[in-house]
Write a protein that holds these residues in place. Structure first.
Motif, PDB file in Angstrom:
ATOM      1  N   ASP A 170     -65.486  39.938  24.348  1.00 37.02           N
ATOM      2  CA  ASP A 170     -64.713  40.106  25.590  1.00 37.02           C
ATOM      3  C   ASP A 170     -64.344  38.758  26.181  1.00 37.02           C
ATOM      4  OD1 ASP A 170     -64.215  42.789  25.991  1.00 37.02           O
ATOM      5  OD2 ASP A 170     -66.192  43.189  26.821  1.00 37.02           O
ATOM      6  N   GLU A 174     -60.519  37.200  26.357  1.00 40.78           N
ATOM      7  CA  GLU A 174     -59.990  36.849  27.676  1.00 40.78           C
ATOM      8  C   GLU A 174     -59.499  35.402  27.681  1.00 40.78           C
ATOM      9  OE1 GLU A 174     -58.570  37.619  31.267  1.00 40.78           O
ATOM     10  OE2 GLU A 174     -59.564  39.088  29.957  1.00 40.78           O
ATOM     11  N   GLU A 189     -54.861  43.908  23.238  1.00 43.36           N
ATOM     12  CA  GLU A 189     -55.511  44.998  23.945  1.00 43.36           C
ATOM     13  C   GLU A 189     -57.023  44.928  23.744  1.00 43.36           C
ATOM     14  OE1 GLU A 189     -53.580  48.451  22.390  1.00 43.36           O
ATOM     15  OE2 GLU A 189     -51.754  48.113  23.556  1.00 43.36           O
ATOM     16  N   ASP A 190     -57.745  45.859  24.351  1.00 43.00           N
ATOM     17  CA  ASP A 190     -59.204  45.879  24.226  1.00 43.00           C
ATOM     18  C   ASP A 190     -59.607  46.234  22.793  1.00 43.00           C
ATOM     19  OD1 ASP A 190     -59.458  45.278  26.898  1.00 43.00           O
ATOM     20  OD2 ASP A 190     -59.562  47.391  27.502  1.00 43.00           O
TER      21      ASP A 190
END
Length: 553
Positions: A170, A174, A189-190
């Motif tokens: 994550d 980011e 995207e995630d």
């Protein structure tokens, strides 16, 4: 016929001679010569004449008989030759017919096993009745002790490993997003967790997370995925792959918007392979597509992703007390965290493209298993059903008894396969084949057959299913063309209606790979009882728990 006529002629001459002989049948008006010697001389002359005629007729009879014999031999030889030619022709035709039938059976015959929602072992043809070659499993107690001591204990910290890797990824993604321009770069995207760590059957050490990172192009661009089962027929080696066409949402023209926006210094456009500071080119070859093609090139995408991850890590490296490195050169998405203690924590981070609104994803390379083949070109992307497989296992587990043994079977089989690969090297049989076999058995078996105390029976059945599939060189993909899968899974209709995809097709084409796989498989069965007993008593140090959890500063 000629001999008969010659014999008739001889008889006719003899009868004529007898009838005309002057001594046997004297004529009434015949006058007896006065000179006896003259009569004797005439009789001798007539007798010699008859003998000459008889010899001539015998020679003619012999000549005709010889001629007829030669003609008979010639006719018989010709008939035999024609018979041999006809037999050779039929033999060739039969051989060609058998070859056609065999090829059709291997590649096109679709004979799925019948579903047995409420059946027992007798209703599963070929399973549970015939003995498995070379395999005698230990007792239930030994097998259960092995699983608790070797597999369950070694994977107890899987949840903690997932949590740590997900937190780090994550942060890494980011940082990568912060380096991108939303108006010019692709949007990440995630991530989506897939494979054994998220399906709770991880058995190898060290534990390894596999994550997909979907990405979409900036406006006004869009991706147009093309499945192999949609449109024109494709060669067999293209089945299971697809292509991604890059185009504008309002048309087919290709281009890049990086020239319309000012990018930061040394920042890469995700569509271009050159820096934004250089003069942008509108040619297709300057995109992450194959040269002179509107389709995404998987290798170029992976190189871009590798460079982007490197820049993102340099931005956040000061926050952590470990290093990040690429794990395998042939798989750029393979990463590993290197702790100062010398321990490593590997994980896979793969760029992916979602296929429409479904849970299908295109990946450049997801599985690290040897398959005996690969994509035909760099524009072919592997179609991953990993999310659907995770959903199916989760949905099926809810209907199974508490403590069901289905994942335990898969873990033990995966453990045995990994140990065998360390002994003899990789073969054409991989962990994905084991999971596919289990998915088929889950669909065939009733829920009550997966109780915890039936672990040995189900493990034996799983290995027997694999043996049968290897001998037939046929293991169908669980989702492609499988109309028994519930529609509630949400598979695209094109995939449900497609022809079944044979995962063992490389064995039909590559005899060397097939022979090595069969030898390795049967050796694995032979070593399994001893390996299980040894690990039940003593677990090697390399199979112990992972190093203590590393914490980011």
């Amino acid at each position: 016929m000629a001999v008969t006529m010659a014999f008739f002629r001889v008889c006719l001459v003899v009868v004529t001679a007898i009838i005309n002989h002057p001594l046997l049948l004297p004529r009434e008006n015949t006058t007896v010569p006065e000179d006896e010697e003259e009569i004797i001389r005439q009789m001798q002359a007539h007798e010699e004449k008859l003998q000459l005629e008889r010899l001539r007729l015998e020679e003619e009879v012999a000549r005709l008989a010889a001629q007829e014999a030669l003609e008979s031999v010639a006719d018989e030889g010709q008939q035999q030759q024609e018979a041999h030619a006809a037999w050779d022709l039929w033999s060739t035709l039969c051989m060609i017919l058998f070859l056609i039938i065999e090829v059709w059976r291997q590649d096109h015959q679709d004979t799925p096993l019948p579903a047995c929602p409420g059946g027992d072992e007798d209703e599963l043809p070929g399973l549970g009745t015939a003995p498995l070659q070379g395999l005698t499993l230990p007792s239930k107690a030994t097998l259960g002790h092995f699983y608790d001591r070797c597999i369950r204990a070694s994977t107890a910290d899987a949840a903690r490993t997932r949590e740590f890797v997900e937190g780090f990824v994550d942060d890494l993604l980011e940082a990568l997003r912060s380096l991108c321009d939303r108006d010019a770069d692709m949007e990440l995207e995630d991530f989506v967790g897939v494979d054994s760590m998220y399906e709770n059957w991880q058995a190898e050490r060290p534990l390894r997370c596999r994550l997909l990172v979907p990405f979409v192009p900036p406006e006004p661009y869009c991706f147009h995925p093309e499945l192999w089962c949609c449109g024109h027929p494709v060669p067999l080696d293209h089945q299971g792959y697809g292509r991604i066409k890059v185009g504008q949402a309002g048309g087919d023209a290709l281009g890049c918007v990086c020239g319309k926006t000012k990018l930061g210094e040394d920042m890469l456009c995700l569509l271009h392979s050159q820096s934004a500071g250089a003069q942008p080119s509108r040619g297709v070859e300057d995109l992450l597509c194959a040269r002179e093609s509107p389709y995404l090139d998987a290798m170029r995408v992976m190189k871009w992703f590798q460079m982007a991850l490197t820049r993102a890590w340099h931005r956040i490296a000061h926050k952590y007390d470990f290093d990040l490195a690429f794990g395998e050169l042939h798989s750029p998405g393979s990463l590993k965290i290197k702790f100062r203690s010398g321990k490593c924590m590997p994980f896979d981070l793969m760029p992916a493209i979602q296929c429409g609104d479904s849970d299908l994803y295109f990946v450049s390379r997801l599985s690290r298993e040897p398959s005996g083949g690969g994509p035909a070109s760099s524009t072919d992307w592997l179609l991953s059903f990993a999310v659907y497989e995770r959903h199916f296992l989760r949905m099926t587990s809810k209907a199974l008894p508490e403590g069901a043994c289905h994942l335990s079977c898969l873990q033990i089989a995966s453990f045995l396969l990994s140990k065998q690969c360390r002994l003899t090297g990789p073969s054409g049989l991989g962990r994905y084949h084991l999971k596919t076999a289990l998915l088929h058995l889950l669909l065939l078996r009733r829920a009550a057959d997966w109780k915890a105390e039936q672990l040995d029976a189900r493990l034996h059945e799983l290995l027997h299913f694999l043996e049968k599939s290897l001998l037939e060189k046929k293991l169908h993909h669980f989702f492609v063309g499988n109309r028994k899968v519930a529609e509630a899974m949400g598979l695209p209709e094109a995939v449900r209606e497609a022809e079944p995809l044979n995962l063992f097709r490389p064995f039909v084409l590559q005899r060397g790979l097939y022979r090595k796989t069969m030898d390795s498989f049967y050796e694995m069965l032979k070593n399994a009882p001893t390996l299980i007993r040894e690990y039940s008593v003593h677990v090697p140090s390399d199979h112990a728990s992972l190093p203590p959890k590393a914490v980011g500063s």
